[in-house]
Enzyme design. Structure first.
Site, PDB file in Angstrom:
ATOM      1  N   GLU A   1     -71.460  56.840-119.324  1.00 27.73           N
ATOM      2  CA  GLU A   1     -72.285  56.310-120.391  1.00 27.73           C
ATOM      3  C   GLU A   1     -73.719  56.791-120.249  1.00 27.73           C
ATOM      4  O   GLU A   1     -74.220  57.010-119.151  1.00 27.73           O
ATOM      5  CB  GLU A   1     -72.237  54.780-120.354  1.00 27.73           C
ATOM      6  CG  GLU A   1     -70.824  54.294-120.620  1.00 27.73           C
ATOM      7  CD  GLU A   1     -70.737  52.796-120.789  1.00 27.73           C
ATOM      8  OE1 GLU A   1     -69.631  52.314-121.030  1.00 27.73           O
ATOM      9  OE2 GLU A   1     -71.758  52.113-120.683  1.00 27.73           O
TER      10      GLU A   1
ATOM     11  N   CYS B   1     -81.468  57.100-120.386  1.00 24.83           N
ATOM     12  CA  CYS B   1     -80.971  56.632-119.096  1.00 24.83           C
ATOM     13  C   CYS B   1     -79.673  57.376-118.830  1.00 24.83           C
ATOM     14  O   CYS B   1     -78.710  57.232-119.587  1.00 24.83           O
ATOM     15  CB  CYS B   1     -80.746  55.119-119.174  1.00 24.83           C
ATOM     16  SG  CYS B   1     -80.022  54.425-117.694  1.00 24.83           S
TER      17      CYS B   1
ATOM     18  N   CYS C   1     -69.422  54.804-108.509  1.00 21.94           N
ATOM     19  CA  CYS C   1     -70.385  54.862-107.401  1.00 21.94           C
ATOM     20  C   CYS C   1     -69.704  54.320-106.156  1.00 21.94           C
ATOM     21  O   CYS C   1     -68.950  53.351-106.227  1.00 21.94           O
ATOM     22  CB  CYS C   1     -71.624  54.012-107.723  1.00 21.94           C
ATOM     23  SG  CYS C   1     -72.855  53.991-106.391  1.00 21.94           S
TER      24      CYS C   1
ATOM     25  N   CYS D   1     -72.546  47.888-104.366  1.00 19.37           N
ATOM     26  CA  CYS D   1     -73.456  46.727-104.406  1.00 19.37           C
ATOM     27  C   CYS D   1     -72.758  45.571-105.135  1.00 19.37           C
ATOM     28  O   CYS D   1     -72.110  45.788-106.159  1.00 19.37           O
ATOM     29  CB  CYS D   1     -74.757  47.097-105.107  1.00 19.37           C
ATOM     30  SG  CYS D   1     -75.595  48.490-104.316  1.00 19.37           S
TER      31      CYS D   1
ATOM     32  N   CYS E   1     -73.332  44.846-109.004  1.00 18.92           N
ATOM     33  CA  CYS E   1     -73.310  45.973-109.939  1.00 18.92           C
ATOM     34  C   CYS E   1     -71.887  46.291-110.379  1.00 18.92           C
ATOM     35  O   CYS E   1     -71.001  46.486-109.547  1.00 18.92           O
ATOM     36  CB  CYS E   1     -73.937  47.196-109.269  1.00 18.92           C
ATOM     37  SG  CYS E   1     -73.792  48.708-110.234  1.00 18.92           S
TER      38      CYS E   1
ATOM     39  N   CYS F   1     -78.809  47.304-117.252  1.00 19.16           N
ATOM     40  CA  CYS F   1     -78.535  47.774-115.886  1.00 19.16           C
ATOM     41  C   CYS F   1     -77.265  47.188-115.311  1.00 19.16           C
ATOM     42  O   CYS F   1     -77.047  45.996-115.365  1.00 19.16           O
ATOM     43  CB  CYS F   1     -79.636  47.344-114.923  1.00 19.16           C
ATOM     44  SG  CYS F   1     -81.251  47.696-115.461  1.00 19.16           S
TER      45      CYS F   1
HETATM   46  N1  SAH Z   1     -77.649  53.827-107.972  1.00 14.25           N
HETATM   47  C1  SAH Z   1     -79.014  53.779-108.355  1.00 14.25           C
HETATM   48  C2  SAH Z   1     -79.254  53.971-109.836  1.00 14.25           C
HETATM   49  C3  SAH Z   1     -78.329  53.278-110.797  1.00 14.25           C
HETATM   50  S1  SAH Z   1     -78.403  51.558-110.890  1.00 14.25           S
HETATM   51  C4  SAH Z   1     -79.668  52.500-107.860  1.00 14.25           C
HETATM   52  O1  SAH Z   1     -78.971  51.606-107.402  1.00 14.25           O
HETATM   53  O2  SAH Z   1     -80.898  52.407-107.894  1.00 14.25           O
HETATM   54  C5  SAH Z   1     -79.873  51.258-111.854  1.00 14.25           C
HETATM   55  C6  SAH Z   1     -80.529  49.924-111.560  1.00 14.25           C
HETATM   56  O3  SAH Z   1     -79.737  48.834-112.037  1.00 14.25           O
HETATM   57  C7  SAH Z   1     -80.723  49.675-110.079  1.00 14.25           C
HETATM   58  O4  SAH Z   1     -82.003  49.153-109.811  1.00 14.25           O
HETATM   59  C8  SAH Z   1     -79.664  48.617-109.798  1.00 14.25           C
HETATM   60  O5  SAH Z   1     -79.969  47.891-108.646  1.00 14.25           O
HETATM   61  C9  SAH Z   1     -79.729  47.801-111.063  1.00 14.25           C
HETATM   62  N2  SAH Z   1     -78.594  46.906-111.280  1.00 14.25           N
HETATM   63  C10 SAH Z   1     -77.317  47.089-110.919  1.00 14.25           C
HETATM   64  N3  SAH Z   1     -76.574  46.017-111.294  1.00 14.25           N
HETATM   65  C11 SAH Z   1     -77.415  45.143-111.905  1.00 14.25           C
HETATM   66  C12 SAH Z   1     -77.249  43.871-112.516  1.00 14.25           C
HETATM   67  N4  SAH Z   1     -76.055  43.266-112.574  1.00 14.25           N
HETATM   68  N5  SAH Z   1     -78.335  43.289-113.054  1.00 14.25           N
HETATM   69  C13 SAH Z   1     -79.551  43.883-113.010  1.00 14.25           C
HETATM   70  N6  SAH Z   1     -79.758  45.074-112.452  1.00 14.25           N
HETATM   71  C14 SAH Z   1     -78.706  45.703-111.891  1.00 14.25           C
HETATM   72 FE1  SF4 Z   2     -74.260  52.243-106.990  1.00 12.51          FE
HETATM   73 FE2  SF4 Z   2     -74.671  50.167-108.594  1.00 12.51          FE
HETATM   74 FE3  SF4 Z   2     -75.488  50.052-106.061  1.00 12.51          FE
HETATM   75 FE4  SF4 Z   2     -76.764  51.675-107.823  1.00 12.51          FE
HETATM   76  S1  SF4 Z   2     -76.663  49.430-107.877  1.00 12.51           S
HETATM   77  S2  SF4 Z   2     -76.081  52.161-105.720  1.00 12.51           S
HETATM   78  S3  SF4 Z   2     -75.009  52.307-109.094  1.00 12.51           S
HETATM   79  S4  SF4 Z   2     -73.361  50.216-106.741  1.00 12.51           S
END
Ligand code: SAH
Ligand code: SF4
Length: 349
Positions: free
Chosen positions: A80, A99, A106, A110, A113, A338
């Site tokens: 996306e 974006c 990934c 996390c 996410c 995000c």
């Molecule tokens: N992998 C990279 C970039 C993609 S994620 C990273 O982690 O930075 C982009 C942003 O979205 C990151 O700051 C991530 O921590 C945030 N993010 C992921 N899941 C989220 C959620 N459920 N609510 C708010 N931000 C989130």
């Molecule tokens: Fe990967 Fe999501 Fe963690 Fe970014 S926030 S490193 S996309 S698992």
């Protein structure tokens, strides 16, 4: 491109012309590259494929300012990309931020996410990354053409905040960035591109030596290793102190202020104590904290902090002179905020 045309027995400057057609004018049909000799066009049609991402699905937010596309890749995978329109203070034009995704899925897992919960599928190629930007740019140019306006570049900013960890696909991400920066191509400024990372320390150190003042955002989300280990498993490999040290070095090398992203999760990382711990960590760093309201994820126990708690957290940081903003989460009605990418992709698969 010069080598490609040289191999076809053509002068090298023809390569630069093709590069400009593809990356500057965003032309996908060689037959419309009007300053090339017919014979060369024939060879290009025969030997090259100019990638064009198929938009399998598109959603536009109720306010019309956020547009999310599901792009179908040649191997059937999908990623996306999101276009966000916002005011651009001090500029005559609107800010158009794309974006982009850097990987399908990934590997870093996390807990908050959605992309992380899906797991890693594959790396994107440089072409697949730049094409996410070009697709939206074509749309904006087309809309402008219909209004009779001049042809110009509309996309002003690119952020690697879509699916995937950009620093875990380092080569392709840097190749894509160098293409986007090329003055005879898309000609973006390095300051208009931001890489967001969960904190892969050796790659941050390598990025600091590239000689590019790219924006760097670090997804921190917790002020102690104990808590961050739990939310972001990568922290067990690269703990907070090592990430902050690499970020400070990046700042010194590039002169850029590093952004720390912090999603406020109710009862998990949103107390005044957490805010004070965060302030202590960042004291003296050239930085900025972006507080992000948590978006829906696959774990129902993780809920966003309340507006009150968010305001208190911000005040506590500001009292210690840490610059801080609360990010307005855009496109939530179309699951483009995000961490939500791929969620709809899975449901529609
Ligand atoms: N992998 C990279 C970039 C993609 S994620 C990273 O982690 O930075 C982009 C942003 O979205 C990151 O700051 C991530 O921590 C945030 N993010 C992921 N899941 C989220 C959620 N459920 N609510 C708010 N931000 C989130
Ligand atoms: Fe990967 Fe999501 Fe963690 Fe970014 S926030 S490193 S996309 S698992």
């Amino acid at each position: 491109m010069e080598e490609l045309v040289a191999a076809m027995g053509q002068p090298r400057f023809r390569g630069r012309q093709i590069f400009h057609w593809v990356h500057g004018r965003l032309e996908t049909d060689p037959n419309r590259m009007s300053n090339l000799p017919k014979a060369l066009i024939g060879q290009v049609v025969e030997r090259c494929r100019i990638a064009k991402a198929e938009s399998a699905h598109e959603l536009v937010s109720a306010d019309g300012k956020t547009r999310k596309r599901l792009l179908r890749l040649p191997d059937g995978q999908s990623v996306e990309a999101v276009l966000i329109e916002s005011p651009f203070p001090g500029h005559e034009v609107d800010r158009y931020t794309v974006c982009v995704s850097s990987q399908v899925g990934c590997a870093l897992g996390c807990s908050f996410c959605v992309t992380g919960q899906v797991g890693f599928v594959r790396q994107l190629t440089p072409g697949e990354i730049v094409e996410q930007v070009y697709g939206f740019e074509r749309l904006l140019r087309q809309a402008d053409g219909e209004r009779g306006g001049a042809s110009r570049r509309f996309v002003t900013n690119v952020v690697f905040m879509g699916m995937g960890e950009p620093l875990a696909n380092y080569e392709a991400v840097l190749a894509a960035i160098r293409i986007l920066l090329h003055p005879e191509g898309f000609a973006l400024g390095a300051r208009r591109i931001t890489i967001s990372t969960a904190g892969i320390v050796p790659s941050i150190e390598r990025l600091a030596e590239e000689g590019l003042p790219l924006g760097l955002a670090i997804s921190l989300h917790a002020p102690t290793d104990q808590l961050r280990d739990r939310l972001m498993p990568i922290n067990r490999r690269y703990p907070i102190a090592s990430v902050l040290k690499a970020a400070a070095h990046y700042s010194e090398q590039t002169g850029r202020r590093v952004t720390y992203e912090y999603s406020l999760i109710q009862g998990v990382n949103d107390s005044v104590t957490h805010a004070r711990q965060l302030a202590r960590l960042l004291a003296g760093q050239l930085c900025h904290v972006n507080l992000i309201p948590l978006n829906l994820s696959l774990d129902p126990s993780l809920r966003p902090a309340s507006a009150d708690q968010t305001a208190t957290f911000r005040r506590t940081l500001e009292e210690t002179h840490i610059p801080c903003t609360i990010r307005e989460s855009r496109g939530q009605d179309i699951l483009a905020a995000c961490g939500q990418l791929r969620y709809t992709a899975d449901k529609s698969a």
